[in-house]
Each structure stands twice: as C-alpha cells, then as structure tokens.
Write a protein that holds these residues in place. Structure first.
Motif, PDB file in Angstrom:
ATOM      1  N   HIS A 271       2.056   0.676  -4.140  1.00 36.96           N
ATOM      2  CA  HIS A 271       2.401  -0.651  -3.508  1.00 36.96           C
ATOM      3  C   HIS A 271       3.316   0.343  -2.140  1.00 36.96           C
ATOM      4  N   ARG A 272       3.511  -1.014  -1.750  1.00 37.56           N
ATOM      5  CA  ARG A 272       4.101  -0.986  -0.019  1.00 37.56           C
ATOM      6  C   ARG A 272       4.350  -2.204  -0.051  1.00 37.56           C
ATOM      7  N   CYS A 273       5.841  -2.631  -0.401  1.00 40.16           N
ATOM      8  CA  CYS A 273       6.466  -3.476   0.447  1.00 40.16           C
ATOM      9  C   CYS A 273       7.529  -2.941   1.190  1.00 40.16           C
TER      10      CYS A 273
ATOM     11  N   ILE B  77      10.906   3.994  -0.271  1.00 42.18           N
ATOM     12  CA  ILE B  77      10.375   4.367  -2.041  1.00 42.18           C
ATOM     13  C   ILE B  77       9.054   4.979  -1.548  1.00 42.18           C
ATOM     14  N   PRO B  78       8.187   4.359  -1.332  1.00 42.66           N
ATOM     15  CA  PRO B  78       6.393   4.843  -1.376  1.00 42.66           C
ATOM     16  C   PRO B  78       6.686   6.182  -0.194  1.00 42.66           C
TER      17      PRO B  78
ATOM     18  N   GLN C 245       9.412   3.049 -11.239  1.00 46.52           N
ATOM     19  CA  GLN C 245       9.340   2.304  -9.971  1.00 46.52           C
ATOM     20  C   GLN C 245       8.226   1.096 -10.490  1.00 46.52           C
TER      21      GLN C 245
ATOM     22  N   CYS D  54       4.924   5.456  -6.235  1.00 47.12           N
ATOM     23  CA  CYS D  54       4.813   4.064  -6.505  1.00 47.12           C
ATOM     24  C   CYS D  54       3.493   3.686  -5.595  1.00 47.12           C
TER      25      CYS D  54
ATOM     26  N   TYR E  92       6.634  -5.422 -13.197  1.00 43.53           N
ATOM     27  CA  TYR E  92       6.241  -6.590 -12.345  1.00 43.53           C
ATOM     28  C   TYR E  92       5.138  -7.312 -13.453  1.00 43.53           C
TER      29      TYR E  92
ATOM     30  N   PHE F  99       9.974  -4.415   2.259  1.00 43.65           N
ATOM     31  CA  PHE F  99      11.604  -3.826   3.174  1.00 43.65           C
ATOM     32  C   PHE F  99      11.665  -2.206   2.403  1.00 43.65           C
ATOM     33  N   CYS F 100      10.630  -1.898   1.383  1.00 42.90           N
ATOM     34  CA  CYS F 100      10.790  -0.981   0.656  1.00 42.90           C
ATOM     35  C   CYS F 100      10.644   0.820   0.986  1.00 42.90           C
TER      36      CYS F 100
ATOM     37  N   ARG G 283       4.008  -8.257  -1.843  1.00 41.63           N
ATOM     38  CA  ARG G 283       4.942  -7.388  -3.422  1.00 41.63           C
ATOM     39  C   ARG G 283       3.653  -8.062  -3.895  1.00 41.63           C
TER      40      ARG G 283
HETATM   41  S1  SF4 Z   1      10.057  -2.094  -3.788  1.00 36.69           S
HETATM   42 FE1  SF4 Z   1       9.180  -1.170  -6.197  1.00 36.69          FE
HETATM   43  S2  SF4 Z   1       6.687  -2.037  -5.965  1.00 36.69           S
HETATM   44 FE2  SF4 Z   1       7.036  -2.471  -4.290  1.00 36.69          FE
HETATM   45  S3  SF4 Z   1       6.560   0.199  -2.900  1.00 36.69           S
HETATM   46 FE3  SF4 Z   1       8.795  -0.754  -3.126  1.00 36.69          FE
HETATM   47  S4  SF4 Z   1       8.157   0.452  -5.613  1.00 36.69           S
HETATM   48 FE4  SF4 Z   1       6.827  -0.373  -4.757  1.00 36.69          FE
END
Ligand code: SF4
Length: 446
Positions: A150-152, A157-158, A192, A148, A237, A154-155, A275
């Motif tokens: 993005h750099r949300c 995953i990236p 994602q 992904c 999104y 709270f996340c 977001r």
């Molecule tokens: S919440 Fe989704 S869009 Fe935001 S950084 Fe995590 S994977 Fe990417």
C-alpha cells in the motif's frame, strides 16, 4: 575491549516490535557464528545499533544512540530504518563503519565479518533452536512478512522497507513451533499488513511437518492454532477474507482479538489517506464479527487532524466511535513525517485544533472503554501472568493480561494473592474492579 579471544558484539536496538524482530535475527546469526553478545560498550569489540527512523523524535534518539556507541566503543555498524534514509547517519556520524537499511541480515553480517572476523570454530550448538529473543520468554513476536504494497499517504514504511515480501509459511510455522517448544505461551503475529500475507507469492503452498499449507492468513492461523498457545493477530486490514478467521476465534482456536487500524471514518479522509479497504462498510463488518464471536476484542488506531479534516469529518469519526463501541483504541494527532506524500496536501489542520480534537476523541473513547471494562467486573477470566512483584508490605502481587489485552499497548490485570505464580502461568481469576484502562482481580470471592 574483550578479555578473552571470543569476539564480542554489543547490540543496541531501538524502535518498534518489527525492528525488534530484525534484531533477534541478527543476534541469532551472531550467536550461530560463535560471536558473544556483550552487555556493555566497553567489553564489546564492536557495536551494532539497530535504528528507527519513523518519526523525527525516533531519528534523534537513533542518532544519539549511535553517538554514544561511538564515544564509548568507537567501532559501530548501523542498521534499521534510519539507515535507509540516504546519508542521514553518515552526515551526522561519518566515522561509522557501515550503514544498512532494515531487514538486512546479510549486509550486517558482511560488515561484522569485515571488521571483526568470525571465530574459527563456531559454537553452532550454543544457539537454541528458537533463536535469541528480546521479548520476555513467555510471549514472542512472529513476523510473517516484510514491507507493504500500500501507499498510505502519511506513511513512509513502503519507501523504507519496500513492497510486501511474505516469509515462507513453513519457515514461519517452524519458528512458531520452536518458540512454543522453548516455553512461549503467546505468539503475536506481526507484519505491516497481516491480511495481505501471501499475496506476493499468489498464496502458493509451502510445507510444514510434511503437509502442504497455503501462504495465506487463514491457513497460517489455523496451523498456528494447533500449537496450543495463545495466538494474537496484529495489523489486520478489514478485507473480506478476514471474516474467515472469526470462526476460529469463536471456536477458541486463536484469541478473539483483532487489531484493525481503521485510522478514520470519513470516506473523504480515508481516500486522502489512501487507506487499504477504506471502502468496506466497517460498521457492518464489526457487527458481523460480533455476531459470530460475541466476546471478540476489536482494537484500532486513529489519526485526528489529518490534512483537510473538517469539523464534519471529525464528527463522523466520533459518531463511528459511538456506534462501533471498540474495546481498545489509540489515537494520534497527524504529524508530518519526512518523505510522506500527505505533507503536500492542502488545508493542514492547525496544531491547537488537532489537540482539541484529540481531547474530544479521547473523552468519547475513554467513556466507551471504561463501560466495556465495567462489564467484566465479577466475571471469571483467564489471565497470562507477565510479572510477579513484592510490595513494600511483603505481599506478592502479579501483573498479567486477559485474552483481550496485548502486551505493551493494552491494559493489564493487577492480581492480589499471587503467591506461587510465575511469569508465563495461566490462571483463572475473578475480576473485582476496573477503571478506564486496567482491571483488578484475584482468587474467586464468595
Ligand atoms: S500505514 Fe500500513 S498499510 Fe499503509 S503504507 Fe504504511 S505500512 Fe502499508
């Protein structure tokens, strides 16, 4: 240990559908090279554990699963999200043979080869072209990209999965076609960030069945709609080009279902969350989608109690729910994930306030969802049968889903008089009753 000469690999998969999709690739490759998949630890020559590391409870579950595999078998290779967290697995279980991160088919196979040589004469033909699937045979997840951009806040995953890498569109469509040829009735598109598909390759054209197709969500879904099965979009999104797929829904080409994780409605909180597409006017977008496709189901997820959320911010979220009238909604309280930048934000919300807000949120949404489901009572719906069961009185009943219900996360339809139905069938039923979550139906009543 195995009794014949064919090397056997045990496989344990934890975590989300995306991790499941990784697991399917590894299983397919193992089978392609002639390994057998063992159903027990004792019968396996080694065990691959596909882990999840997203939240603390998933970390514990993954570490427990590795411990169990080590106890019962002794030879363990670890892959998946927890493997990307440096040193966690090795510290807890130093005797594992190898550790890789997610999406690491090659590395997993290298580790398998090093510890359990592949058989001389691989039975490539044993592998069905659709691969090995973990989901029931009538629906399947189709992963279109990894990572992904993005750099949300709270996340994580990236940081675990890296930036967006889109799978070649021809490969994705071939996989979908193979799934349909193998009897799959519903394809669930996952990633994602599904609407970002192709951004990394500048939407370049690939080829499918000899014709060019752009690596882009609209073109991908148009091509998928030619397969004649249910196509459901997840993790979309609300970028402007999402509007392009709504007419496909209105025309019945793909399911009128959009899973859009809005997460919040207060601009201040969305900004703190970092977001994507947070500045879009989401209420106007939802209204425009419904104008084009009146029976669209909009599903979303939200976070209550994000750091800095005031009572005013939260009230904005409740007002959004009342106005948006979303069909399906999930809500979680904010919980700190190791490594997420939101942990460092000021004004963390006390736990009891988070819980109180969650309860208020659910009260509002349950009323909305229940009212929405009530409008379906008396209507005819197409239902995809997931399961057929016999009750204690010998009556045959079925459990299925309408176009508005994704497996695992949404509600179901309980069907009476299900004699003769099998999983994967589509049936036209009348809805007799509804509660806040599920529907009841069966043959049309006079
Ligand atoms: S919440 Fe989704 S869009 Fe935001 S950084 Fe995590 S994977 Fe990417």
């Amino acid at each position: 240990m195995s009794s014949n000469n064919t090397p056997k690999v045990g496989f344990v998969s934890l975590g989300c559908p995306k991790a499941g999709s990784d697991a399917e690739r590894i299983l397919t490759q193992l089978r392609a090279e002639g390994y057998e998949i063992s159903g027990t630890y004792e019968d396996a020559d080694l065990v691959v554990v596909n882990t999840c590391g997203f939240i603390d409870s998933a970390v514990d579950e993954s570490l427990d699963a590795i411990g169990e595999a080590l106890n019962k078998n002794g030879k363990v290779i670890v892959t998946g999200c927890l493997g990307a967290k440096s040193g966690v697995v090795q510290t807890a279980h130093p005797s594992v043979l190898a550790v890789t991160g997610p999406h690491a088919l090659e590395e997993v196979m290298t580790a398998v080869h090093a510890n359990l040589p592949k058989p001389h004469d691989p039975y490539v033909d044993l592998v069905p072209p659709q691969g090995v699937r973990l989901t029931p045979s009538h629906y399947a997840y189709l992963k279109i990209s990894e990572g992904c951009n993005h750099r949300c806040s709270f996340c994580i995953i990236p940081s675990m999965r890296g930036d967006l890498v889109s799978r070649p569109v021809g490969e994705v469509l071939n996989e979908a076609e193979n799934l349909v040829n193998a009897g799959v009735s519903e394809i669930l598109v996952i990633s994602q960030d599904t609407s970002a598909y192709g951004v990394d390759v500048k939407y370049r054209s690939g080829f499918w069945n000899g014709r060019p197709v752009k690596t882009r969500m609209t073109e991908l879904t148009k091509s998928l709609s030619e397969l004649g099965v249910w196509v459901r979009l997840h993790y979309v999104y609300p970028y402007p080009h999402v509007d392009e797929v709504i007419p496909l829904m209105a025309d019945g080409l793909i399911l009128p279902y959009l899973d859009v994780p809005f997460q919040h409605a207060s601009p201040r909180i969305l900004k703190a969350m970092k977001r994507p597409a947070s500045s879009e006017n989401n209420l106007a977008r939802i209204k425009a989608w419904r104008d084009i496709c009146p029976d669209i189901t909009v599903r979303s997820t939200f976070i209550a109690g994000f750091p800095g959320e005031t009572e005013d911010d939260f009230q904005m979220l409740l007002d959004f729910l009342e106005e948006a009238q979303l069909d399906r909604v999930g809500c979680f309280t904010y919980s700190a994930v190791d490594g997420a930048s939101a942990n460092a934000l000021p004004d963390q919300v006390p736990e009891e306030v988070k819980q109180e807000r969650l309860a208020r949120f659910m009260e509002v949404q349950e009323r909305i969802s229940a009212a929405k489901l009530q409008t379906k009572v008396g209507t005819m719906q197409t239902v995809l049968v997931d399961e057929v069961v016999e009750d204690e009185d010998g009556n045959i009943e079925a459990i299925g889903r309408t176009k508005a219900d994704a497996p695992e996360i949404d509600g179901v339809v309980y069907l009476a008089d299900a004699e003769g139905l099998t999983p994967g069938d589509f049936v036209e039923v009348q809805i007799y009753d509804a509660d806040g979550h599920d529907l009841w139906g069966g043959p049309p009543q006079d």
